[in-house]
Write a protein that holds these residues in place. Structure first.
Motif, PDB file in Angstrom:
ATOM      1  N   ALA B 224      68.333  29.646  27.478  1.00  0.00           N
ATOM      2  CA  ALA B 224      69.737  29.942  27.778  1.00  0.00           C
ATOM      3  C   ALA B 224      69.875  30.476  29.201  1.00  0.00           C
ATOM      4  N   ILE B 225      68.921  31.324  29.607  1.00  0.00           N
ATOM      5  CA  ILE B 225      68.969  31.874  30.969  1.00  0.00           C
ATOM      6  C   ILE B 225      68.851  30.743  31.989  1.00  0.00           C
ATOM      7  N   VAL B 226      67.857  29.850  31.748  1.00  0.00           N
ATOM      8  CA  VAL B 226      67.665  28.737  32.681  1.00  0.00           C
ATOM      9  C   VAL B 226      68.908  27.852  32.712  1.00  0.00           C
ATOM     10  N   ASN B 227      69.515  27.632  31.541  1.00  0.00           N
ATOM     11  CA  ASN B 227      70.723  26.803  31.498  1.00  0.00           C
ATOM     12  C   ASN B 227      71.856  27.417  32.300  1.00  0.00           C
ATOM     13  N   ARG B 228      71.992  28.744  32.159  1.00  0.00           N
ATOM     14  CA  ARG B 228      73.051  29.413  32.928  1.00  0.00           C
ATOM     15  C   ARG B 228      72.778  29.254  34.414  1.00  0.00           C
ATOM     16  N   MET B 229      71.486  29.375  34.777  1.00  0.00           N
ATOM     17  CA  MET B 229      71.101  29.241  36.181  1.00  0.00           C
ATOM     18  C   MET B 229      71.433  27.830  36.679  1.00  0.00           C
ATOM     19  N   LEU B 230      71.130  26.821  35.829  1.00  0.00           N
ATOM     20  CA  LEU B 230      71.409  25.428  36.215  1.00  0.00           C
ATOM     21  C   LEU B 230      72.912  25.200  36.378  1.00  0.00           C
ATOM     22  N   ASP B 231      73.697  25.822  35.468  1.00  0.00           N
ATOM     23  CA  ASP B 231      75.156  25.714  35.600  1.00  0.00           C
ATOM     24  C   ASP B 231      75.595  26.171  36.973  1.00  0.00           C
ATOM     25  N   ARG B 232      75.035  27.327  37.338  1.00  0.00           N
ATOM     26  CA  ARG B 232      75.437  27.946  38.601  1.00  0.00           C
ATOM     27  C   ARG B 232      75.004  27.062  39.777  1.00  0.00           C
ATOM     28  N   ILE B 233      73.744  26.604  39.719  1.00  0.00           N
ATOM     29  CA  ILE B 233      73.234  25.757  40.808  1.00  0.00           C
ATOM     30  C   ILE B 233      74.086  24.501  40.926  1.00  0.00           C
ATOM     31  N   GLU B 234      74.402  23.929  39.771  1.00  0.00           N
ATOM     32  CA  GLU B 234      75.191  22.697  39.787  1.00  0.00           C
ATOM     33  C   GLU B 234      76.560  22.941  40.394  1.00  0.00           C
ATOM     34  N   SER B 235      77.164  24.064  39.983  1.00  0.00           N
ATOM     35  CA  SER B 235      78.514  24.295  40.498  1.00  0.00           C
ATOM     36  C   SER B 235      78.469  24.616  41.991  1.00  0.00           C
ATOM     37  N   LEU B 236      77.395  25.334  42.420  1.00  0.00           N
ATOM     38  CA  LEU B 236      77.277  25.634  43.858  1.00  0.00           C
ATOM     39  C   LEU B 236      77.093  24.361  44.659  1.00  0.00           C
ATOM     40  N   LEU B 237      76.188  23.502  44.172  1.00  0.00           N
ATOM     41  CA  LEU B 237      75.964  22.234  44.872  1.00  0.00           C
ATOM     42  C   LEU B 237      77.238  21.408  44.890  1.00  0.00           C
ATOM     43  N   GLY B 238      77.936  21.446  43.738  1.00  0.00           N
ATOM     44  CA  GLY B 238      79.203  20.722  43.644  1.00  0.00           C
ATOM     45  C   GLY B 238      80.195  21.246  44.668  1.00  0.00           C
ATOM     46  N   GLU B 239      80.204  22.590  44.816  1.00  0.00           N
ATOM     47  CA  GLU B 239      81.122  23.185  45.784  1.00  0.00           C
ATOM     48  C   GLU B 239      80.786  22.742  47.195  1.00  0.00           C
ATOM     49  N   VAL B 240      79.481  22.772  47.515  1.00  0.00           N
ATOM     50  CA  VAL B 240      79.060  22.386  48.860  1.00  0.00           C
ATOM     51  C   VAL B 240      79.480  20.944  49.140  1.00  0.00           C
ATOM     52  N   LYS B 241      79.180  20.077  48.146  1.00  0.00           N
ATOM     53  CA  LYS B 241      79.524  18.672  48.312  1.00  0.00           C
ATOM     54  C   LYS B 241      81.046  18.521  48.340  1.00  0.00           C
ATOM     55  N   GLY B 242      81.696  19.317  47.471  1.00  0.00           N
ATOM     56  CA  GLY B 242      83.153  19.258  47.410  1.00  0.00           C
ATOM     57  C   GLY B 242      83.783  19.606  48.740  1.00  0.00           C
ATOM     58  N   VAL B 243      83.197  20.627  49.423  1.00  0.00           N
ATOM     59  CA  VAL B 243      83.739  21.024  50.720  1.00  0.00           C
ATOM     60  C   VAL B 243      83.635  19.869  51.697  1.00  0.00           C
ATOM     61  N   SER B 244      82.440  19.233  51.763  1.00  0.00           N
ATOM     62  CA  SER B 244      82.291  18.146  52.734  1.00  0.00           C
ATOM     63  C   SER B 244      83.173  16.973  52.344  1.00  0.00           C
ATOM     64  N   ASP B 245      83.294  16.752  51.019  1.00  0.00           N
ATOM     65  CA  ASP B 245      84.160  15.660  50.570  1.00  0.00           C
ATOM     66  C   ASP B 245      85.614  15.916  50.922  1.00  0.00           C
TER      67      ASP B 245
END
Lengths: 224, 476
Positions: B224-245
């Motif tokens: 569960a901890i790793v999943n929460r971490m992955l959620d966060r990483i995914e959303s951060l990466l999404g944000e970064v990509k979202g900004v450039s997009d």
């Protein structure tokens, strides 16, 4: 002079479309609402319609399908911010004749409208002529001043497309779409190179040029 | 591309196993100490009893009449059914008088106190008990009385105690270790499952999550901890990509307007002013190249986001390759590049025909760009018996150094070593190819051509094999 109806809710885009089409010598009416647009279109008298996908009042897809159901065959150019293939397929399936993604270059839009306006004219003729160039679409043979041109099948298709739309401006995207059947940026200057090769065969030294470059836009075939 | 090294099978132990081994060792040591203490205390206690008995008896016998003593000794021996006692009466010179012991042991002090006698005493019957405790007392008339008692009983009690404790130990230890081993295998198996589940993430599919079993134990907690971490990483990466997009998206409209104004200016341009027209054309070309970049960037994002397989269908690869060759051959000819197509019979692929064309076209376009004037570009495809299909695009340009092969798949990266910085293009071609390959589940690798140049390879699967693979995956 053609009458064109522009159904577009964004005032700036509508102005751009109108300006470009008017510059090409058309009469343009602008409407910002889907259902009002449908009424006007059904009232008839228009030669072509530009239609935004997302509109207040009535969605663009609904407008075009209502128009077709009412038996109105006015050519429709769908214009949308949705760029993916599925959106395009839905737009064409609903009854749109062509699909353009926002933001677009106005001359591209105008060129596409031009093609839609003249659609059907040269569709059924088996022999096409521009100046002293003659294309036999059944025998797949091209002659310039009676001399047969040595064209590859692809070159013939390219020339056929240009000649079929003689007098109209065709952008590189339109040419790539029509001749190769793909919708993406083929990169570098691939289309230019193909046209250049075709030009060397068609407009051989001494003959009056038929294939013209339209600066910053595309190509056009015209009798000299 | 990125290959995560799998966790080696032999090198990992579960924490339970380690705990059990440590606990087992501790348990054994503790039991040994326990046995030692109990044996020692029991021995001391029994010693006291035996010695007290001997002392008491010797005191009693010394008080009886001297004449009755031999008879009494004999009677005592007769009463001792188990033959634990031994006794003897000797005269002042140490000669045998009565009892079942013939000789007084030389090393036993005649002081009326109990002493251990490790070698025992020899009885008249010839028997000799090994360890005994004995007491010798000089009587009033100078004769010596000897009483001895077999000490082996105490030893045997100790032995019984030790053996029962050993049994207890083994009965506790064996099931304990066995159970522990079985227990430890459970978590290890689950960890392996987690490892399998995380593999897609390591390959770059950030949407994958670890399985949580619902047992709410420590492994679940970790998952569960790793999943929460992955959620966060995914959303951060999404944000970064979202900004450039969104930058690309937002800038596209004003840029298109700017281009429109330039175009209009060119149209109005008035006769004769060629220099100004050329300048405006240059501006339009620049604006177009910027727009191309934004378009490519958004297109990559679109491909990454949708994971769309709607456009998938059977694609004739050989036909696609011929069309790519046909499209780019004139471009190669202009640079006097020999552009060869080498492909035999190829199986049908399950793919998006347009995207596949775009990917291969992009690679060919690149190869022509980087091959030298008069160089060679080869488009080659081959199928192997197991359904693998490889599409190679080879050029004889400068190639891409191994260190840069990951980087060139990043957006906007322009390899300096391969000369990309001088060439036309926007550094989005290879990332686009990679995105298309990922969407299809194809591999995309960059290698060397011999003797020099780059080799770009798409690793695909024939349609029937790919479908079988997907079904297998679903079953698993």
């Amino acid at each position: 002079m053609a009458r064109i109806l522009t159904i577009e809710d964004d005032a700036v885009t509508a102005r751009e479309i109108a300006a470009e089409l008017q510059a090409a010598g058309n009469e343009v009416d602008c409407v910002g609402d889907g259902s009002v647009g449908l009424e006007r279109a059904l009232a008839g008298g228009y030669d072509a319609i530009t239609l935004d996908r997302m509109l207040p009042g009535m969605d663009g897809l609904a407008v075009v399908s209502a128009l077709r159901q009412a038996g109105n065959a006015t050519p429709v150019l769908m214009i949308s911010a949705l760029s993916d293939v599925d959106a395009r397929v839905r737009g064409l399936r609903a009854g749109g004749d062509d699909y353009l993604t926002k933001p677009f270059a106005p001359e591209e839009m105008a060129a596409r409208i031009e093609v839609l306006l003249r659609r059907g004219a040269a569709q059924r003729e088996t022999v096409l002529r521009v100046g002293d160039l003659e294309l036999d679409r059944i025998a797949r043979v091209a002659r310039r001043a009676g001399v047969e041109l040595d064209l590859l099948p692809l070159e013939f298709r390219l020339l056929e497309y240009l000649v079929r739309h003689a007098g109209q401006v065709l952008t590189r995207t339109m040419i790539f779409e029509a001749v190769w059947g793909y919708r993406f940026d083929p990169g570098t200057n691939v289309i230019d190179v193909h046209i250049a090769r075709l030009r060397r065969k068609v407009d051989a030294a001494g003959a009056a040029p038929l294939i013209h470059t339209v600066r910053g836009c595309g190509y056009s075939v015209r009798a000299p | 591309m990125i290959a995560g090294s799998p966790v080696e099978a032999g090198r990992w132990r579960s924490s339970t196993k380690r705990l059990i081994i440590a606990y087992g060792a501790f348990f054994v040591a503790w039991t040994v100490v326990l046995i030692g203490v109990i044996s020692w205390q029991t021995a001391r206690y029994l010693d006291g009893i035996v010695d007290g008995l001997l002392e008491q008896r010797v005191r009693f016998l010394s008080s009886v009449d001297r004449g009755q003593l031999p008879a009494l000794l004999a009677a005592t021996n007769q009463l001792d059914l188990r033959g634990l006692m031994a006794s003897g009466l000797f005269d002042a010179q140490g000669r045998y008088v009565a009892g079942d012991v013939e000789r007084l042991p030389a090393n036993l002090p005649v002081d009326g106190r109990v002493h251990p006698l490790p070698e025992g005493v020899e009885r008249t019957s010839g028997e000799r008990a090994a360890r005994m405790h004995a007491v010798a007392l000089r009587l009033d008339d100078g004769s010596v009385m000897l009483l001895a008692r077999d000490y082996g009983v105490v030893d045997r009690v100790g032995a019984i105690m030790r053996s029962s404790l050993m049994w207890g130990l083994s009965l506790t230890l064996v099931p304990g270790l066995l159970g522990g081993y079985l227990l430890s295998r459970g978590p290890l198996r689950r960890v392996r499952r987690l490892e399998t589940a995380i593999e897609p993430v390591m390959r770059g599919h950030l949407g994958a999550r670890l399985p949580v079993s619902g047992r709410r134990d420590e492994v679940d907690m970790l998952a569960a901890i790793v999943n929460r971490m992955l959620d966060r990483i995914e959303s951060l990466l999404g944000e970064v990509k979202g900004v450039s997009d969104s930058i690309a998206h937002d800038l596209r409209t004003p840029l298109t307007r700017l281009r429109t104004q330039l175009h209009r200016a060119l149209q109005l341009g008035g006769g004769g002013d060629d220099a100004r027209a050329r300048l405006l054309e240059c501006c339009i070309v620049e604006a177009d190249s910027l727009l191309d970049r934004f378009r490519a960037l958004l297109r990559i994002s679109e491909l990454e986001d949708i994971g769309r397989r709607a456009g998938f269908g059977p694609v004739d690869l050989a036909d696609t390759l011929r069309r790519v060759h046909e499209l780019y051959a004139p471009l190669a000819e202009e640079k006097a590049i020999a552009f060869a197509l080498e492909c035999g019979a190829l199986p049908t692929l399950c793919a998006d025909g347009s995207l596949l064309f775009e990917a291969i076209g992009n690679l060919v376009d690149n190869a022509i760009k980087f091959a030298p004037q008069g160089g060679h570009v080869t488009l080659r495809a081959a199928a192997s018996a197991d359904g693998r299909v490889t599409v190679d695009v080879l050029d004889d340009g400068r190639g891409i150094p191994a260190a840069e092969r990951e980087s060139v798949l990043r957006r906007f990266y322009r390899s300096t070593a391969s000369g990309a910085a001088d060439a036309a293009g926007h550094g989005l071609g290879l990332p686009l190819v990679a995105a298309i390959a990922r969407l299809h589940g194809h591999g995309f690798t960059i290698g060397d051509n011999t003797p020099h140049g780059a080799r770009m390879t798409l690793h695909c699967w024939a349609a029937d094999v790919a479908r079988a693979g997907t079904e297998q995956e679903q079953e698993a």
